[in-house]
Design a protein around this motif. Structure first.
Motif, short mmCIF file in Angstrom:
data_model
loop_
_atom_site.label_atom_id
_atom_site.label_comp_id
_atom_site.label_asym_id
_atom_site.label_seq_id
_atom_site.Cartn_x
_atom_site.Cartn_y
_atom_site.Cartn_z
N ILE A 1 -21.84 17.92 2.43
CA ILE A 1 -21.38 17.50 1.14
C ILE A 1 -20.24 16.47 1.40
O ILE A 1 -19.31 16.55 1.96
N ARG B 1 -16.80 13.91 0.58
CA ARG B 1 -15.77 14.20 -0.31
C ARG B 1 -15.82 13.14 -1.29
O ARG B 1 -16.47 12.35 -1.63
N VAL B 2 -14.67 13.79 -2.11
CA VAL B 2 -14.56 13.00 -3.57
C VAL B 2 -13.72 11.90 -3.26
O VAL B 2 -12.56 12.31 -2.59
N GLY B 3 -14.19 10.77 -3.87
CA GLY B 3 -12.82 9.59 -3.64
C GLY B 3 -13.48 8.49 -3.01
O GLY B 3 -14.55 8.51 -2.44
#
Length: 84
Positions: A69, A71-73
């Motif tokens: 998954i 990472r966010v950003g």
């Protein structure tokens, strides 16, 4: 092949080779119970059986699937190689 293991005899592992005398032949399988009456029964250990035994003795791997998954950003900056 269906065979009986005589009392006190070595039990084969998955992957081992067993030499037995066939006592009955059916259309889709063979029966080898001769070892119970003192006939041929010999187990030859193989590398495949050793691998099976090692896998059984190893600790269980963690259950689950790594999905990777993200990472966010924004992604981290990557340094470009220097030119010469």
């Amino acid at each position: 092949m269906h065979f009986a293991v005589p009392d006190g005899a070595e039990v084969p592992r998955p992957g081992d080779v067993v030499h037995v005398g066939v006592t009955y032949g059916a259309p889709h399988h063979l029966v080898a119970d001769s070892g119970l009456a003192g006939g041929t029964y010999a187990v030859r250990r193989t590398r495949a059986g050793d691998a099976w035994a090692a896998r059984q003795a190893a600790p269980a791997a963690p259950a689950g699937v790594g999905l990777g998954i993200p990472r966010v950003g924004a992604p981290a900056p990557v340094a470009a190689p220097a030119c010469r």
